[in-house]
Design a protein around this motif. Structure first.
Motif, PDB file in Angstrom:
ATOM      1  N   GLU A   2     -34.803  10.664  17.468  1.00  0.00           N
ATOM      2  CA  GLU A   2     -35.431   9.358  17.718  1.00  0.00           C
ATOM      3  C   GLU A   2     -36.390   9.444  18.899  1.00  0.00           C
ATOM      4  O   GLU A   2     -37.497   8.887  18.859  1.00  0.00           O
ATOM      5  CB  GLU A   2     -34.353   8.316  17.985  1.00  0.00           C
ATOM      6  CG  GLU A   2     -33.529   7.952  16.758  1.00  0.00           C
ATOM      7  CD  GLU A   2     -32.245   7.240  17.117  1.00  0.00           C
ATOM      8  OE1 GLU A   2     -32.227   6.509  18.125  1.00  0.00           O
ATOM      9  OE2 GLU A   2     -31.247   7.423  16.395  1.00  0.00           O
TER      10      GLU A   2
ATOM     11  N   SER B  90     -33.563   4.830  20.260  1.00  0.00           N
ATOM     12  CA  SER B  90     -32.854   5.967  20.876  1.00  0.00           C
ATOM     13  C   SER B  90     -31.921   5.486  21.985  1.00  0.00           C
ATOM     14  O   SER B  90     -30.817   6.014  22.154  1.00  0.00           O
ATOM     15  CB  SER B  90     -33.861   6.986  21.422  1.00  0.00           C
ATOM     16  OG  SER B  90     -34.541   6.493  22.573  1.00  0.00           O
TER      17      SER B  90
ATOM     18  N   SER C 268     -29.268  12.926  16.364  1.00  0.00           N
ATOM     19  CA  SER C 268     -30.049  11.751  15.948  1.00  0.00           C
ATOM     20  C   SER C 268     -30.766  11.128  17.139  1.00  0.00           C
ATOM     21  O   SER C 268     -31.944  10.752  17.043  1.00  0.00           O
ATOM     22  CB  SER C 268     -29.129  10.720  15.285  1.00  0.00           C
ATOM     23  OG  SER C 268     -29.838   9.547  14.968  1.00  0.00           O
TER      24      SER C 268
ATOM     25  N   SER D  10     -33.565  11.524  11.799  1.00  0.00           N
ATOM     26  CA  SER D  10     -32.707  10.808  12.745  1.00  0.00           C
ATOM     27  C   SER D  10     -31.825   9.802  12.008  1.00  0.00           C
ATOM     28  O   SER D  10     -30.639   9.650  12.319  1.00  0.00           O
ATOM     29  CB  SER D  10     -33.547  10.100  13.815  1.00  0.00           C
ATOM     30  OG  SER D  10     -34.301   9.035  13.256  1.00  0.00           O
ATOM     31  N   PHE D  11     -32.392   9.130  11.014  1.00  0.00           N
ATOM     32  CA  PHE D  11     -31.609   8.187  10.210  1.00  0.00           C
ATOM     33  C   PHE D  11     -30.523   8.923   9.431  1.00  0.00           C
ATOM     34  O   PHE D  11     -29.363   8.487   9.393  1.00  0.00           O
ATOM     35  CB  PHE D  11     -32.519   7.426   9.242  1.00  0.00           C
ATOM     36  CG  PHE D  11     -31.765   6.549   8.275  1.00  0.00           C
ATOM     37  CD1 PHE D  11     -31.362   5.276   8.652  1.00  0.00           C
ATOM     38  CD2 PHE D  11     -31.447   7.012   7.006  1.00  0.00           C
ATOM     39  CE1 PHE D  11     -30.648   4.471   7.767  1.00  0.00           C
ATOM     40  CE2 PHE D  11     -30.742   6.217   6.121  1.00  0.00           C
ATOM     41  CZ  PHE D  11     -30.346   4.942   6.499  1.00  0.00           C
ATOM     42  N   CYS D  12     -30.894  10.030   8.794  1.00  0.00           N
ATOM     43  CA  CYS D  12     -29.932  10.795   7.984  1.00  0.00           C
ATOM     44  C   CYS D  12     -28.779  11.321   8.838  1.00  0.00           C
ATOM     45  O   CYS D  12     -27.602  11.209   8.457  1.00  0.00           O
ATOM     46  CB  CYS D  12     -30.637  11.952   7.281  1.00  0.00           C
ATOM     47  SG  CYS D  12     -31.840  11.439   6.027  1.00  0.00           S
ATOM     48  N   PHE D  13     -29.098  11.876  10.003  1.00  0.00           N
ATOM     49  CA  PHE D  13     -28.062  12.408  10.878  1.00  0.00           C
ATOM     50  C   PHE D  13     -27.131  11.302  11.368  1.00  0.00           C
ATOM     51  O   PHE D  13     -25.910  11.479  11.399  1.00  0.00           O
ATOM     52  CB  PHE D  13     -28.691  13.137  12.065  1.00  0.00           C
ATOM     53  CG  PHE D  13     -29.025  14.572  11.791  1.00  0.00           C
ATOM     54  CD1 PHE D  13     -28.095  15.570  12.036  1.00  0.00           C
ATOM     55  CD2 PHE D  13     -30.265  14.934  11.284  1.00  0.00           C
ATOM     56  CE1 PHE D  13     -28.395  16.903  11.785  1.00  0.00           C
ATOM     57  CE2 PHE D  13     -30.574  16.253  11.024  1.00  0.00           C
ATOM     58  CZ  PHE D  13     -29.633  17.249  11.268  1.00  0.00           C
ATOM     59  N   LEU D  14     -27.705  10.160  11.742  1.00  0.00           N
ATOM     60  CA  LEU D  14     -26.870   9.067  12.238  1.00  0.00           C
ATOM     61  C   LEU D  14     -26.019   8.478  11.117  1.00  0.00           C
ATOM     62  O   LEU D  14     -24.856   8.119  11.343  1.00  0.00           O
ATOM     63  CB  LEU D  14     -27.749   7.982  12.864  1.00  0.00           C
ATOM     64  CG  LEU D  14     -26.997   6.871  13.608  1.00  0.00           C
ATOM     65  CD1 LEU D  14     -26.126   7.440  14.723  1.00  0.00           C
ATOM     66  CD2 LEU D  14     -27.978   5.848  14.187  1.00  0.00           C
TER      67      LEU D  14
ATOM     68  N   THR E 100     -28.812   4.158  20.286  1.00  0.00           N
ATOM     69  CA  THR E 100     -27.901   5.242  19.897  1.00  0.00           C
ATOM     70  C   THR E 100     -27.213   5.841  21.113  1.00  0.00           C
ATOM     71  O   THR E 100     -26.006   6.110  21.092  1.00  0.00           O
ATOM     72  CB  THR E 100     -28.675   6.343  19.139  1.00  0.00           C
ATOM     73  OG1 THR E 100     -29.328   5.767  18.013  1.00  0.00           O
ATOM     74  CG2 THR E 100     -27.738   7.439  18.666  1.00  0.00           C
TER      75      THR E 100
ATOM     76  N   SER F  93     -23.205  10.808  10.559  1.00  0.00           N
ATOM     77  CA  SER F  93     -22.307  10.721  11.715  1.00  0.00           C
ATOM     78  C   SER F  93     -21.408   9.489  11.630  1.00  0.00           C
ATOM     79  O   SER F  93     -20.189   9.579  11.820  1.00  0.00           O
ATOM     80  CB  SER F  93     -23.140  10.670  13.002  1.00  0.00           C
ATOM     81  OG  SER F  93     -22.320  10.454  14.120  1.00  0.00           O
TER      82      SER F  93
END
Length: 209
Positions: A181, A130, A177, A17-21, A133, A24
């Motif tokens: 989360e 979450s 992400s 989730s951290f990597c995707f955000l 986000t 992004s």
């Protein structure tokens, strides 16, 4: 259900989730405007794609979005409203990244302690992340819709027929992400439940013996 497998799944979800955000927030394919005029050889030069920080027009032109440096007094009411919405997004989503770092640290500590209370607290922390986000992405949707309304107001209807707008893969990664989360939070709640049941079982065995 094995505690270790649930914890690993939660940790992997939190890390992803951290990597995707992060990807992004750092990339420029949140919003894409594709212009396809017939009998016009330079249609690509009229197209653009943008992220949270930059707008890229044509093949080479790139400009930074003046979120915090714009002269508010020279802007219309609609432009000021759009800028405020954009400012909210570029504050909320990077802050969400920082919160996820702390969430991963809390998750590691609570998983090593195998404490149901700590695991539950960390789970709700991820669920809060979450919501953070989700709020950022929702505000961006509102910002994009308002910007499109303003664009439609100043551009002739016949010109709009050649314009296609869409959200890009950077936007999609923010949604992924958000889902990860949520998954991390729910898996940590499950881990807390597994730990609690294991504790009751161990107590029951001890009493029997």
């Amino acid at each position: 259900m094995r505690y270790g497998m649930v914890i690993l799944s939660a940790g992997f979800s939190g890390l992803l989730s951290f990597c995707f955000l992060a990807v992004s927030v750092g990339t420029d394919y949140w919003y894409i405007i594709d212009v396809n005029k017939p009998n016009y050889t330079d249609s690509e030069e009229l197209s653009s794609y943008s992220g949270l920080w930059r707008i890229n027009e044509g093949s080479q032109k790139s400009s930074v979005i003046p979120t915090f440096t714009a002269n508010m007094s020279s802007l219309s009411e609609m432009e000021r409203h759009l800028l405020e919405l954009h400012k909210a997004v570029v504050i909320i989503l990077p802050l969400g990244l920082v919160l996820l770092v702390f969430g991963w640290i809390f998750g590691l500590a609570s998983s090593l302690a195998s404490s149901p209370k700590l695991l539950t607290g960390t789970a709700f922390y991820f669920l809060f992340c979450s919501l953070f986000t989700l709020t950022g992405v929702s505000i961006y949707i509102q910002y994009s819709n308002k910007a499109m309304e303003e664009f439609q107001r100043i551009v002739a209807p016949e010109e709009l027929a050649y314009v296609n707008v869409s959200f890009g893969w950077s936007f999609a990664m923010a949604w992924i992400s958000f889902g990860l989360e949520l998954a991390a939070g729910l898996l940590l709640l499950l881990a807390a439940k597994v730990t609690q049941m294991k504790g009751r079982y161990d107590c029951g065995v001890a009493v029997t013996l």
